[in-house]
Write a protein that holds these residues in place. Structure first.
Motif, short mmCIF file in Angstrom:
data_model
loop_
_atom_site.label_atom_id
_atom_site.label_comp_id
_atom_site.label_asym_id
_atom_site.label_seq_id
_atom_site.Cartn_x
_atom_site.Cartn_y
_atom_site.Cartn_z
N GLY A 61 9.05 -46.09 -22.10
CA GLY A 61 9.82 -45.36 -23.10
C GLY A 61 8.96 -44.45 -23.94
N THR A 63 8.01 -41.39 -21.84
CA THR A 63 9.16 -40.50 -21.72
C THR A 63 9.36 -39.71 -23.00
OG1 THR A 63 10.21 -42.00 -20.16
CG2 THR A 63 11.64 -40.39 -21.26
N PHE A 64 9.28 -40.40 -24.13
CA PHE A 64 9.41 -39.72 -25.43
C PHE A 64 8.32 -38.68 -25.61
CE2 PHE A 64 8.24 -39.43 -29.92
CZ PHE A 64 9.43 -38.94 -30.43
N SER A 111 8.94 -35.71 -23.18
CA SER A 111 10.17 -34.95 -23.35
C SER A 111 10.37 -34.40 -24.75
CB SER A 111 11.38 -35.80 -22.97
OG SER A 111 11.48 -36.91 -23.83
N VAL A 112 9.65 -34.93 -25.76
CA VAL A 112 9.85 -34.49 -27.13
C VAL A 112 8.55 -33.94 -27.74
CG1 VAL A 112 10.52 -35.19 -29.47
CG2 VAL A 112 11.77 -36.07 -27.50
#
Length: 77
Positions: free
Chosen positions: A2, A5-6, A9-10
């Motif tokens: 997680g 991914t964060f 993607s951010v």
């Protein structure tokens, strides 16, 4: 998983926006709006690799520069 991914993607896109729109384009704007927009897009495309993706990265950079100017004007025409 997680956190990765964060981050991907951010955090990474936000860092790119700060670097290209906040630093590179602003520095090039002293030479005119055309130089700021096109120069920023060229730096964006170049740093994403001189390969088949270069033309697409250049076009995306130009579109993003224009959209950025529409949302938050910074002296661009």
């Amino acid at each position: 998983m997680g956190a990765a991914t964060f981050f991907l993607s951010v955090v990474t896109p936000m860092g790119e926006e700060f670097l290209f729109r906040g630093v590179v384009t602003t520095a090039l704007l002293r030479y005119g709006a055309f130089c700021g927009v096109v120069g920023g897009a060229l730096v964006f495309a170049t740093l994403h690799g001189m390969n088949m993706i270069f033309p697409a990265a250049l076009v995306i950079g130009l579109i993003a520069e224009r959209r950025c100017a529409e949302v938050a004007p910074s002296g661009l025409p």
